[in-house]
Design an enzyme around this catalytic site. Structure first.
Site, PDB file in Angstrom:
ATOM      1  N   HIS A 127      26.116  13.477 -20.856  1.00 27.01           N
ATOM      2  CA  HIS A 127      27.264  13.326 -20.597  1.00 27.01           C
ATOM      3  C   HIS A 127      29.228  14.433 -21.145  1.00 27.01           C
ATOM      4  O   HIS A 127      30.006  13.993 -20.482  1.00 27.01           O
ATOM      5  CB  HIS A 127      27.851  12.599 -19.419  1.00 27.01           C
ATOM      6  N   CYS A 134      24.972  11.353 -25.575  1.00 28.74           N
ATOM      7  CA  CYS A 134      24.683  11.148 -24.259  1.00 28.74           C
ATOM      8  C   CYS A 134      25.146  12.342 -23.381  1.00 28.74           C
ATOM      9  O   CYS A 134      25.871  13.129 -24.309  1.00 28.74           O
ATOM     10  CB  CYS A 134      25.519   9.887 -23.570  1.00 28.74           C
ATOM     11  N   GLU A 175      31.983  12.269 -15.792  1.00 25.03           N
ATOM     12  CA  GLU A 175      32.064  12.799 -13.403  1.00 25.03           C
ATOM     13  C   GLU A 175      32.642  12.803 -13.204  1.00 25.03           C
ATOM     14  O   GLU A 175      32.598  13.799 -11.877  1.00 25.03           O
ATOM     15  CB  GLU A 175      30.608  11.406 -13.321  1.00 25.03           C
ATOM     16  N   CYS A 200      18.778  13.726 -20.550  1.00 21.82           N
ATOM     17  CA  CYS A 200      19.469  12.430 -20.617  1.00 21.82           C
ATOM     18  C   CYS A 200      19.086  11.346 -22.183  1.00 21.82           C
ATOM     19  O   CYS A 200      17.389  11.672 -21.652  1.00 21.82           O
ATOM     20  CB  CYS A 200      19.071  11.757 -19.197  1.00 21.82           C
ATOM     21  N   ASP A 227      18.328  15.088 -15.372  1.00 19.24           N
ATOM     22  CA  ASP A 227      19.606  13.813 -16.002  1.00 19.24           C
ATOM     23  C   ASP A 227      19.678  12.921 -14.757  1.00 19.24           C
ATOM     24  O   ASP A 227      19.447  12.890 -13.586  1.00 19.24           O
ATOM     25  CB  ASP A 227      20.820  14.757 -16.595  1.00 19.24           C
ATOM     26  N   SER A 228      20.059  11.827 -15.554  1.00 16.47           N
ATOM     27  CA  SER A 228      21.368  10.781 -14.060  1.00 16.47           C
ATOM     28  C   SER A 228      21.575  11.362 -12.867  1.00 16.47           C
ATOM     29  O   SER A 228      22.293  11.423 -12.731  1.00 16.47           O
ATOM     30  CB  SER A 228      21.391   9.969 -14.730  1.00 16.47           C
TER      31      SER A 228
HETATM   32  N1  DGL Z   1      23.560  11.547 -19.067  1.00 13.38           N
HETATM   33  C1  DGL Z   1      23.160  10.103 -19.467  1.00 13.38           C
HETATM   34  C2  DGL Z   1      22.649  10.208 -21.371  1.00 13.38           C
HETATM   35  O1  DGL Z   1      22.482  11.139 -21.664  1.00 13.38           O
HETATM   36  C3  DGL Z   1      22.657   8.750 -18.374  1.00 13.38           C
HETATM   37  C4  DGL Z   1      24.328   8.406 -18.270  1.00 13.38           C
HETATM   38  C5  DGL Z   1      24.111   7.203 -17.705  1.00 13.38           C
HETATM   39  O2  DGL Z   1      23.683   7.841 -16.167  1.00 13.38           O
HETATM   40  O3  DGL Z   1      24.238   6.309 -17.706  1.00 13.38           O
HETATM   41  O4  DGL Z   1      22.239   9.100 -21.536  1.00 13.38           O
END
Ligand code: DGL
Length: 214
Positions: free
Chosen positions: A208, A206, A172, A92, A29-30
């Protein structure tokens, strides 16, 4: 302890951050968002070993161009391939939106699984009024991947979208249940959920975002 510390401290020893074992499943993931996916993977596949990479140095991906997300995703794939993983989960949604094809080609013949189609199928199984909301990063929304995928699976589905990039930074930071999170969620979602015709199902598009589910 913040929610993020908890995500990390909950990880058992079967998650190897630097382990050459051939049998690991690579997950990337990012940032820390993919840990929500990792937790589910560990629940469904308790016998597996996992290797997780979070690209926190280059986060966020949601504001970057498609080309940049592809380049970053390929570099994370190379890291995992060097560790001899047996499969890769693109945990991600932004990387899944832009780079799934590139990652699949690079990792071939190792199987690669992304986030979009499984969540689209789950949402279609859940919806009764065939109106699905999607809250995701700016990049994922811009790609229109959820509209394309949902409408390919069910041509009578309606899709409403909300780009909600700020939530990535809040997740985050571990600000997942205070006033800032509540106000931001209200700002992003109130228009989508007003009126009798609102979606009855929301995709947290997402990785997150599941921390905001409550
Ligand atoms: N967790 C990521 C996603 O599922 C990306 C969040 C990001 O880095 O902007 O899209």
């Amino acid at each position: 302890m913040t929610r993020n510390d908890k995500l990390f401290s909950d990880l058992p020893e079967s998650v190897h951050f630097k382990d050459k074992k051939r049998s690991s499943i690579g997950v990337f993931d990012s940032g820390i968002g993919g840990l929500t996916v990792l937790q589910s993977l560990m629940t469904y596949f308790p016998e597996e070993d996992f290797l997780y990479v979070g690209d926190t140095a280059r986060l966020p991906y949601g504001t970057k161009s498609r080309e940049t997300v592809i380049k970053y995703s390929e570099s994370l794939t190379r890291v995992l391939l060097r560790e001899n993983v047996k499969a890769i989960v693109v945990a991600c949604s932004t990387a899944s939106s832009h780079a799934l094809e590139a990652v699949t080609a690079l990792a071939h013949p190792i199987p690669v699984v992304g986030m979009i189609e499984p969540t689209a199928r789950a949402a279609l199984a859940a919806t009764r009024n065939k109106h699905i909301g999607v809250m995701a990063t700016a990049g994922t929304i811009r790609s229109k991947i959820y509209e394309t995928t949902l409408q390919a699976l069910a041509d009578d589905v309606r899709v409403s979208v909300a780009p909600a990039q700020i939530l990535v930074a809040l997740a985050e930071e571990g600000w997942v249940d205070g006033d800032v999170a509540r106000l931001s969620l209200g700002q992003y979602l109130s228009a989508m959920f007003c009126g009798p015709d609102a979606p009855d199902t929301l995709i947290l598009g997402c990785t997150h975002f599941p921390v905001f589910a409550p």
